[in-house]
Design an enzyme around this catalytic site. Sequence first.
Site, short mmCIF file in Angstrom:
data_model
loop_
_atom_site.label_atom_id
_atom_site.label_comp_id
_atom_site.label_asym_id
_atom_site.label_seq_id
_atom_site.Cartn_x
_atom_site.Cartn_y
_atom_site.Cartn_z
N ASP A 150 -32.49 43.38 74.97
CA ASP A 150 -32.93 44.53 75.73
C ASP A 150 -34.15 44.20 76.58
O ASP A 150 -35.07 43.56 76.10
CB ASP A 150 -33.32 45.66 74.75
CG ASP A 150 -33.08 47.00 75.41
OD1 ASP A 150 -32.74 47.95 74.72
OD2 ASP A 150 -33.23 47.06 76.65
N THR A 168 -41.73 52.96 68.85
CA THR A 168 -42.75 52.56 67.89
C THR A 168 -43.98 51.98 68.57
O THR A 168 -43.90 51.32 69.59
CB THR A 168 -42.19 51.49 66.93
OG1 THR A 168 -43.27 51.01 66.16
CG2 THR A 168 -41.57 50.32 67.70
O1 LIG Z 1 -29.16 48.69 77.49
C1 LIG Z 1 -29.26 47.48 77.48
C2 LIG Z 1 -29.39 46.77 76.20
C3 LIG Z 1 -28.23 47.00 75.31
C4 LIG Z 1 -27.47 46.01 74.76
C5 LIG Z 1 -26.62 46.68 73.92
C6 LIG Z 1 -25.65 46.07 73.02
C7 LIG Z 1 -25.34 46.69 71.82
C8 LIG Z 1 -24.48 46.10 70.91
C9 LIG Z 1 -23.90 44.88 71.23
C10 LIG Z 1 -23.05 43.99 70.57
C11 LIG Z 1 -22.50 44.15 69.24
N1 LIG Z 1 -21.81 43.22 68.61
C12 LIG Z 1 -21.49 43.73 67.38
C13 LIG Z 1 -20.80 43.17 66.30
C14 LIG Z 1 -20.64 43.93 65.13
C15 LIG Z 1 -21.17 45.21 65.07
C16 LIG Z 1 -21.87 45.76 66.15
C17 LIG Z 1 -22.03 44.99 67.30
N2 LIG Z 1 -22.67 45.24 68.49
N3 LIG Z 1 -22.83 42.91 71.34
N4 LIG Z 1 -23.52 43.07 72.48
C18 LIG Z 1 -24.19 44.26 72.46
C19 LIG Z 1 -25.06 44.85 73.38
N5 LIG Z 1 -26.87 48.01 73.95
N6 LIG Z 1 -27.85 48.20 74.86
N7 LIG Z 1 -29.30 46.68 78.50
C20 LIG Z 1 -29.39 47.10 79.81
C21 LIG Z 1 -29.64 48.42 80.15
C22 LIG Z 1 -29.76 48.74 81.50
C23 LIG Z 1 -29.65 47.75 82.46
C24 LIG Z 1 -29.41 46.44 82.04
F1 LIG Z 1 -29.31 45.46 82.93
C25 LIG Z 1 -29.29 46.10 80.73
#
Ligand SMILES: O=C(Cc1cc(-c2ccc3c(-c4nc5ccccc5[nH]4)n[nH]c3c2)n[nH]1)Nc1cccc(F)c1
Length: 274
Positions: A150, A168
């Site tokens: 992030d 936080t």
């Molecule tokens: O918002 C985010 C960060 C972000 C990353 C993710 C995210 C959440 C979960 C995963 C997962 C993931 N793999 C899993 C395997 C098992 C269980 C849960 C899992 N989640 N892989 N990649 C992810 C990426 N959520 N939010 N980046 C963002 C936002 C705005 C602009 C930009 F260029 C990037």
Amino acid sequence: REWHLNDFDMGRPLGKGKFGRVYMVRTKSEPKYILALKTLYKSEIVQSKVEKQIRREIEIQQNLRHPNVLRLYGYFHDEKRIFLMLEFAGKGELYKQLSKHGCFTEKRSSRYIDQMADALMYLHGKHVIHRDIKPENLLLGINGELKIGDFGWSVHAPGNRRMTLCGTLDYLPPEMVEGKEHTEKVDYWALGVLTYEFMIGNPPFEDRNSVNNTYRRIAKVDLKFPSHISTDAKDLISKLLQYDPQKRLALSEVLRHPWIVKYRQKGVVRESAT
Ligand SMILES: O=C(Cc1cc(-c2ccc3c(-c4nc5ccccc5[nH]4)n[nH]c3c2)n[nH]1)Nc1cccc(F)c1
């Protein structure tokens, strides 16, 4: 190339990130890629006045290539939503492992911090300050490797944007608590807080009952260690949690610190930070 929603088979939801949900998806055409598709609602982005921040985050993350930094492969949009094609992290969110185990062993903590220091050296080399390092922003790849996921608060150094103190405070260094100018050294402080939290299970200056007391403890660097923490670990953490940003241990020194070297995986060749 232009991507569209119908290029993908939709999988299960992976989590609720900010401004939208993240789904596991797979490309329909060969080669079939698995990735994490994040949806951001344009209406919400406009309402929360974070358009500039999202653009900056996309621009920053698209240009980053490092094994411990989650990839943003591309993005596309329709009339209502923006879709981010993010790297799929095979072992999910690190903080879920941390809350499941309570805390990590020194060996596991040391290997994570080794990877974090490498990733931060890379980011700082591109004048990107992360500013929001905490377990909730970390993911784990299929081989258990750490991925910074992030960049919501990253800025090009030096930053002194007044940030709304959402989330936080535990990771804020004194200079940010005091609203002073801050540099990449804020990430050194956060690395110290992260090391402490990995091994002890809670951040060093936490006061669950009083935000003000957390501020006070940070400004005083009121650092106490439980007895079971090794001398090497205490030494590294104390050298990162220095009030004066200039006194904080440089990342190159972190990578050479005994607590990091002694647990480094044998035979793992580190890509020299470009
Ligand atoms: O918002 C985010 C960060 C972000 C990353 C993710 C995210 C959440 C979960 C995963 C997962 C993931 N793999 C899993 C395997 C098992 C269980 C849960 C899992 N989640 N892989 N990649 C992810 C990426 N959520 N939010 N980046 C963002 C936002 C705005 C602009 C930009 F260029 C990037």
